[in-house]
Design a protein around this motif. Sequence first.
Motif, PDB file in Angstrom:
ATOM      1  N   PHE A 192       0.920  -1.179   0.175  1.00  0.00           N
ATOM      2  CA  PHE A 192      -0.073   0.021   0.056  1.00  0.00           C
ATOM      3  C   PHE A 192       0.935   1.208   0.002  1.00  0.00           C
ATOM      4  CE2 PHE A 192      -2.375  -3.336   2.260  1.00  0.00           C
ATOM      5  CZ  PHE A 192      -3.505  -3.567   1.458  1.00  0.00           C
ATOM      6  N   VAL A 193       0.947   1.885  -1.133  1.00  0.00           N
ATOM      7  CA  VAL A 193       1.739   3.078  -1.490  1.00  0.00           C
ATOM      8  C   VAL A 193       1.069   4.456  -0.757  1.00  0.00           C
ATOM      9  CG1 VAL A 193       2.980   4.183  -2.888  1.00  0.00           C
ATOM     10  CG2 VAL A 193       3.017   1.984  -3.225  1.00  0.00           C
ATOM     11  N   ALA A 194      -0.170   4.727  -1.549  1.00  0.00           N
ATOM     12  CA  ALA A 194      -0.811   5.969  -1.090  1.00  0.00           C
ATOM     13  C   ALA A 194      -2.284   5.834  -1.667  1.00  0.00           C
ATOM     14  CB  ALA A 194      -0.328   6.992  -2.078  1.00  0.00           C
ATOM     15  N   THR A 195      -2.923   6.837  -1.373  1.00  0.00           N
ATOM     16  CA  THR A 195      -4.479   6.528  -1.889  1.00  0.00           C
ATOM     17  C   THR A 195      -4.724   5.934  -2.947  1.00  0.00           C
ATOM     18  OG1 THR A 195      -5.245   8.211  -0.337  1.00  0.00           O
ATOM     19  CG2 THR A 195      -6.634   7.830  -2.000  1.00  0.00           C
ATOM     20  N   PHE A 196      -5.478   5.026  -3.504  1.00  0.00           N
ATOM     21  CA  PHE A 196      -5.508   4.502  -4.666  1.00  0.00           C
ATOM     22  C   PHE A 196      -4.414   3.884  -5.307  1.00  0.00           C
ATOM     23  CE2 PHE A 196      -9.468   7.179  -4.449  1.00  0.00           C
ATOM     24  CZ  PHE A 196     -10.296   6.129  -3.761  1.00  0.00           C
ATOM     25  N   SER A 197      -3.039   3.825  -4.769  1.00  0.00           N
ATOM     26  CA  SER A 197      -2.014   3.470  -5.288  1.00  0.00           C
ATOM     27  C   SER A 197      -1.390   2.429  -4.526  1.00  0.00           C
ATOM     28  CB  SER A 197      -1.094   4.658  -5.232  1.00  0.00           C
ATOM     29  OG  SER A 197       0.295   4.348  -5.852  1.00  0.00           O
ATOM     30  N   THR A 198      -0.751   1.418  -5.400  1.00  0.00           N
ATOM     31  CA  THR A 198      -0.070   0.213  -4.602  1.00  0.00           C
ATOM     32  C   THR A 198       1.258  -0.184  -5.524  1.00  0.00           C
ATOM     33  OG1 THR A 198      -1.129  -1.708  -6.161  1.00  0.00           O
ATOM     34  CG2 THR A 198      -2.280  -0.726  -4.232  1.00  0.00           C
ATOM     35  N   ALA A 199       1.902  -1.077  -5.007  1.00  0.00           N
ATOM     36  CA  ALA A 199       3.026  -1.479  -5.775  1.00  0.00           C
ATOM     37  C   ALA A 199       2.972  -2.277  -7.135  1.00  0.00           C
ATOM     38  CB  ALA A 199       3.754  -2.417  -4.676  1.00  0.00           C
ATOM     39  N   VAL A 200       1.629  -2.455  -7.415  1.00  0.00           N
ATOM     40  CA  VAL A 200       1.479  -3.053  -8.587  1.00  0.00           C
ATOM     41  C   VAL A 200       1.600  -1.935  -9.676  1.00  0.00           C
ATOM     42  CG1 VAL A 200      -0.278  -4.402  -9.996  1.00  0.00           C
ATOM     43  CG2 VAL A 200      -0.363  -4.666  -7.671  1.00  0.00           C
ATOM     44  N   GLU A 201       2.616  -2.366 -10.647  1.00  0.00           N
ATOM     45  CA  GLU A 201       2.848  -1.501 -11.747  1.00  0.00           C
ATOM     46  C   GLU A 201       1.879  -1.665 -12.819  1.00  0.00           C
ATOM     47  OE1 GLU A 201       5.077   0.758 -11.750  1.00  0.00           O
ATOM     48  OE2 GLU A 201       5.911   0.196 -10.003  1.00  0.00           O
ATOM     49  N   PRO A 202       1.767  -0.699 -13.852  1.00  0.00           N
ATOM     50  CA  PRO A 202       0.457  -0.800 -14.931  1.00  0.00           C
ATOM     51  C   PRO A 202       0.597  -2.179 -15.781  1.00  0.00           C
ATOM     52  CG  PRO A 202       1.294   1.499 -14.767  1.00  0.00           C
ATOM     53  CD  PRO A 202       2.305   0.571 -13.972  1.00  0.00           C
ATOM     54  N   ASP A 203       2.042  -2.663 -15.870  1.00  0.00           N
ATOM     55  CA  ASP A 203       2.244  -3.988 -16.807  1.00  0.00           C
ATOM     56  C   ASP A 203       2.202  -5.236 -15.918  1.00  0.00           C
ATOM     57  OD1 ASP A 203       4.482  -3.341 -15.447  1.00  0.00           O
ATOM     58  OD2 ASP A 203       5.663  -3.674 -17.268  1.00  0.00           O
TER      59      ASP A 203
END
Length: 290
Positions: free
Chosen positions: A154-165
């Motif tokens: 969990f990185v930030a709001t609506f953001s995780t460690a999963v990259e777009p690809d």
Amino acid sequence: MKPTPFDYTAPATVGEAVALLADETREAKVMAGGQSLVPMLNMRLARPELLVDITRIPELGRVHVDEEGALRIGAAAGQARVAADTAVRDGWPLLAAAIGHIGHPQIRHRGTVCGSLAHHDPAAELPTVALALDARFVIAGVHGTRTVTAGEFFVATFSTAVEPDELLTEVVFPPPGAGHGWAFDELARRHGDFATVGVAVLLQRDPGAGTVRTARVVFCGAGPVPVRLSSAEDALIGTDAGEQALAAAARAVHAGLAPGGDVHATAEYRREGAAHLLVRACTTAWERCP
């Protein structure tokens, strides 16, 4: 409103799905239950050129306990199905209880556990439970797979460690520890609404001393990511979880929790609610300790 035009495909393997996500010629979005994505499409907050439906990839629908005793939930496994699973209810009751707070039955039958985790709304229940239970996340990309902890995911709001690809393929919950009591509680205007603030608590009893051996306290709705409050945990460890210990834990919430304010609630209201929820959840968790 209606979504902008998009192409749709349903790959049969994780490799095919990852290859589609890695194609830089067009923007792609993963769809499983569509609990969050479909409203975003209809409101045109998301405008992908391609939807990659992962529900036809057999292994992503699995929910099972592996040979090491860990619970593994595939990316296409629905929330209601997970909450109703006997192994989950017996071994990871905190997870099952938290799912019961998500929206309404129709939403829980469409939404997936991994979808909620990957979407990462900071008011959501499942990221909080994932951090409380030390979950691990398996992420697939064109160069292979990697595993990250909940603290890294969990990185930030609506953001995780999963990259777009990349694709989150499963979440793994470690084997349940012995002697734990648990509780999940949240403050919401109405049942089914997003939590104004919520808390997950795990307490482990020392059978010899009759005191708290370990504690985990994690809040949702209190920051851009789930918030683990170690000061509240320290206030509980070594105590009988009685009135004085609970008052000290509540003071730790007032001193250490820094939620934001918005149109739904002021920061002080969230902090006061968090302290109240913590006392109630700790009381329940202690009563559940074997």
